[in-house]
Every structure is written in C-alpha cells, then in structure tokens.
Design an enzyme around this catalytic site. Structure first.
Site, PDB file in Angstrom:
ATOM      1  N   GLY A 168      29.057   7.094 -43.300  1.00 48.67           N
ATOM      2  CA  GLY A 168      30.001   6.049 -43.699  1.00 48.67           C
ATOM      3  C   GLY A 168      30.574   5.346 -42.486  1.00 48.67           C
ATOM      4  N   GLY A 210      29.377   2.663 -41.323  1.00 47.02           N
ATOM      5  CA  GLY A 210      29.117   1.223 -41.436  1.00 47.02           C
ATOM      6  C   GLY A 210      27.775   0.799 -40.881  1.00 47.02           C
ATOM      7  N   SER A 211      26.742   1.603 -41.137  1.00 49.73           N
ATOM      8  CA  SER A 211      25.426   1.282 -40.572  1.00 49.73           C
ATOM      9  C   SER A 211      24.880  -0.030 -41.134  1.00 49.73           C
ATOM     10  CB  SER A 211      24.437   2.424 -40.810  1.00 49.73           C
ATOM     11  OG  SER A 211      24.380   2.743 -42.179  1.00 49.73           O
ATOM     12  N   SER A 212      25.161  -0.328 -42.402  1.00 52.53           N
ATOM     13  CA  SER A 212      24.645  -1.574 -42.993  1.00 52.53           C
ATOM     14  C   SER A 212      25.282  -2.786 -42.320  1.00 52.53           C
ATOM     15  CB  SER A 212      24.953  -1.637 -44.486  1.00 52.53           C
ATOM     16  OG  SER A 212      24.463  -0.508 -45.124  1.00 52.53           O
ATOM     17  N   ALA A 268      26.731  -2.862 -39.370  1.00 52.50           N
ATOM     18  CA  ALA A 268      26.347  -2.927 -37.953  1.00 52.50           C
ATOM     19  C   ALA A 268      24.941  -3.501 -37.803  1.00 52.50           C
ATOM     20  CB  ALA A 268      26.450  -1.536 -37.317  1.00 52.50           C
ATOM     21  N   ASP A 275      34.522  -3.767 -41.724  1.00 52.06           N
ATOM     22  CA  ASP A 275      33.453  -3.081 -40.989  1.00 52.06           C
ATOM     23  C   ASP A 275      32.632  -4.080 -40.168  1.00 52.06           C
ATOM     24  OD1 ASP A 275      32.700  -4.166 -43.421  1.00 52.06           O
ATOM     25  OD2 ASP A 275      31.646  -2.397 -44.141  1.00 52.06           O
TER      26      ASP A 275
HETATM   27  O1  PMV Z   1      33.339   3.193 -47.582  1.00 48.48           O
HETATM   28  P1  PMV Z   1      33.588   2.415 -46.339  1.00 48.48           P
HETATM   29  O2  PMV Z   1      33.644   3.262 -45.141  1.00 48.48           O
HETATM   30  O3  PMV Z   1      32.686   1.264 -46.205  1.00 48.48           O
HETATM   31  O4  PMV Z   1      35.070   1.813 -46.477  1.00 48.48           O
HETATM   32  C1  PMV Z   1      35.422   1.027 -47.565  1.00 48.48           C
HETATM   33  C2  PMV Z   1      36.825   0.537 -47.447  1.00 48.48           C
HETATM   34  C3  PMV Z   1      37.263  -0.322 -48.610  1.00 48.48           C
HETATM   35  O5  PMV Z   1      38.561  -0.824 -48.300  1.00 48.48           O
HETATM   36  C4  PMV Z   1      37.373   0.506 -49.890  1.00 48.48           C
HETATM   37  C5  PMV Z   1      36.303  -1.481 -48.861  1.00 48.48           C
HETATM   38  C6  PMV Z   1      36.384  -2.611 -47.862  1.00 48.48           C
HETATM   39  O6  PMV Z   1      35.389  -3.341 -47.733  1.00 48.48           O
HETATM   40  O7  PMV Z   1      37.424  -2.807 -47.227  1.00 48.48           O
END
Ligand code: PMV
Length: 325
Positions: A111, A113-115, A117, A158
């Site tokens: 989690g 954020g590989s997509s 990045a 992200d």
């Molecule tokens: O699941 P992750 O690590 O991509 O985090 C999502 C965070 C959210 O606030 C729920 C969604 C977002 O895009 O901000």
C-alpha cells in the site's frame, strides 16, 4: 530510423501520516514520500506499439498498438502505465512506439502507492523523452487524471507524494500542495500482511453511514482539524503532540469502520512499548500502520509491532520523481 532514445526515472512510494478518507472529500491530509522507489525505463521504438515489461506485477511481453491504448481488456498490472500513456498520447500524439519497463523496490502489497508511482514515472519519462518540459503541476494533473480514469475515486495525495517528494500538506485534487520543511521523521512502519483495496474501503465508509451523514461530516471535520494541528506540531517538532493527534485520528478511523483487529493489535503494541502515537496509514482494511517513536524506545516499539505483524524499514521525506543516470 529513429534515434535510440532511452531514459530511466524513479518516483518514491508514500505513507499517509494523517487525514485519510477525509481528504477524499475536500479536507487536508499530511503525506510523506518514502525512500523505496518505483523505476521506469522508457525507450522509443521503431514501430507504433506499446511494449510493457512489469515483472513485479506479473506483466511480461505485453504488447498492443498505440491506436488501441485503453481499448479492450487490460491486465490489472498494466492499467496505470497504459492509461498514463494513453493520456499523454491524447494530448501529445506519439510518432513512435514506446517500450516501458518498470521495477519496484517495494512490494505492491504494502500500500505504498505503487500504481501512482508508476503512473508518475511514465508521465515524467515521456515528458523527458519527448522534450515536453512538463512542470510538476502538469505531471501531477496528468497522473491524477490517469488515477481517476481507472479508479473513479481518490484524492491524489499519493500522486503528489510521488511527484513532489518530501512531506506535504495536501488538499483534495491538489488544490493545495505545500511542502513542510521538516526533518526525516522517527517513523516506524508495520505491515499487517493483509491486502486492502482503497476504492472498496471508500465505498464501505459511505455505505455504512447512510442515514448518519451528519456524524460522518463531523468525523471528517474533526480529522481536518487534527491535521491542521498536526501540521503546526510537526513544524515546531512537538512529536508528543503529533503522537496524541495520531491516536485521535485512529479513534476516528475506527469509528469509520476501516481498522481491523490485526492493525489495532499492532497499534496497541506500539503504544504500550512507548510510541508517541500510532495509527493505520491509508485506506485501512489491512496494509500498514505507522508509529512515531522516541529514539530510546525505538527497539521496544519495533519488538512490539513484530510480536503481531512485521516492521518494514523505510525513511520518510524522500526525493520526488527524478531522472536516473
Ligand atoms: O489505500 P491507500 O494507501 O491508497 O490510501 C487511501 C487513502 C484514502 O484517503 C482513503 C483515499 C485517497 O485517495 O485519499
């Protein structure tokens, strides 16, 4: 014949510090870039194809013509790269084929954020190789559009971390992207071993508050307030205060229904071992938790987290997208 043109870029992964979920709905969050990076090498080809190698996500020998970008069934692991290239091609029509090879220093399961990045890497690499001179904001906008085209939902935090790096105060859609001038944080990261899907969790929160929308708004406003307080606390290096705000944020996230037992146990273990504060990081439902720890308690906190899950060694405040030599 085309010149043999080739470039490699890299972009950092991210960790949400505070403000997840609320940031989807117009509120701020704090996010930091981590020193585990995604890399993409882009080459111009003497044909009109996209060729993709992304071994980490089991995409090997993937090939289609540029005119078919975004059309038909796209393997999950190819989506972000292909749609990023489609968005570039729609705006700056390509005159030659492109080979893209991606490689990640971190598992796509974390989690981190590989997509996002990999999307940012493709946009930046294309900007370089085609001499488009895109600014960071233009790279952010094209990459965020790509994420929304695929997921339909998301704040873009992200994407911002991958583009700008550092630690950012970020408001939905990039309305505000403000670097915080702070040192690397004494942050410990624990992985739950459970894979979570961001959009599923966003939808779950909405569905479970049907008829209680007022409370949901109160929670989001409460989170926004603590994010603003945390920003001030970070800037004055008041980590005790940041820790308290992390605990408060975690209580809200539990009320949203996105924490799971494993994350709760890891968080409890970190706090018991002396962390300033701890919370889940990201959408919840799995992925990672973070703990802010005094230096002298670091080993105890690591042991606490490891008694339930697994710590991952990362440093915060990493550099944003860059060209690699
Ligand atoms: O699941 P992750 O690590 O991509 O985090 C999502 C965070 C959210 O606030 C729920 C969604 C977002 O895009 O901000």
């Amino acid at each position: 014949m085309l010149q043999n043109k080739r470039i490699t870029v890299s972009a950092p992964g991210k960790l949400m510090l505070l403000g997840e979920h609320a940031v989807v709905y117009g509120h701020p969050c704090l996010v930091t870039a981590v020193d585990q990076r995604m890399r993409a090498t882009v080459e111009l080809l003497d044909n009109l194809n996209l060729e993709l190698e992304a071994e980490d996500v089991k995409v090997m020998g993937y090939k289609k013509t540029l005119s078919q970008l975004g059309v038909g069934d796209i393997p999950k692991g190819a989506k972000f790269v292909e749609i990023a290239l489609k968005n570039i091609n729609d705006k700056y029509p390509l005159k030659s084929g492109i080979k893209i090879t991606t490689k990640s220093e971190f598992s796509s399961q974390f989690g981190f954020g590989s997509s996002s990045a990999s999307t940012v890497c493709v946009v930046k690499a294309m900007s370089e190789i085609l001499n488009l001179n895109l600014s960071n904001k233009e790279i952010f906008d094209l990459s965020f559009k790509t994420v929304l085209d695929i997921q339909g939902k998301g704040s873009g935090f992200d994407v911002a971390a991958a583009v700008y790096g550092g630690t950012l105060y970020f408001v939905t859609g990039g309305e505000i992207i403000k670097p915080l001038n702070i040192n690397s944080l004494p942050l410990l990261v624990g992985y739950s071993g459970v894979k979570a899907d961001t959009v599923t969790l966003i939808n779950k929160v909405k569905a479970s508050f049907v008829g209680r929308e007022k409370r949901l708004e109160e929670i989001y406003s409460g989170i926004a307030m603590l994010v603003n307080d945390a920003k001030i606390a970070f800037l004055s290096n008041d980590l005790t205060k940041v820790g308290e705000l992390m605990d408060k944020n975690q209580a809200y996230l539990r009320e949203l229904g996105v924490s799971i037992d494993k994350l709760d146990c890891m968080i409890e273990a970190a706090i018991k071992a002396g962390a300033y504060g701890a919370k889940l990081s990201g959408a919840g439902g799995g992925d990672c938790m973070i703990a802010l720890s005094p230096e002298e308690k670091k080993q105890a906190v690591i042991n606490g987290i490891n008694s339930v899950g697994e710590t991952i060694n990362v440093r915060t405040n990493a550099e944003g997208v860059r060209v690699e030599l």
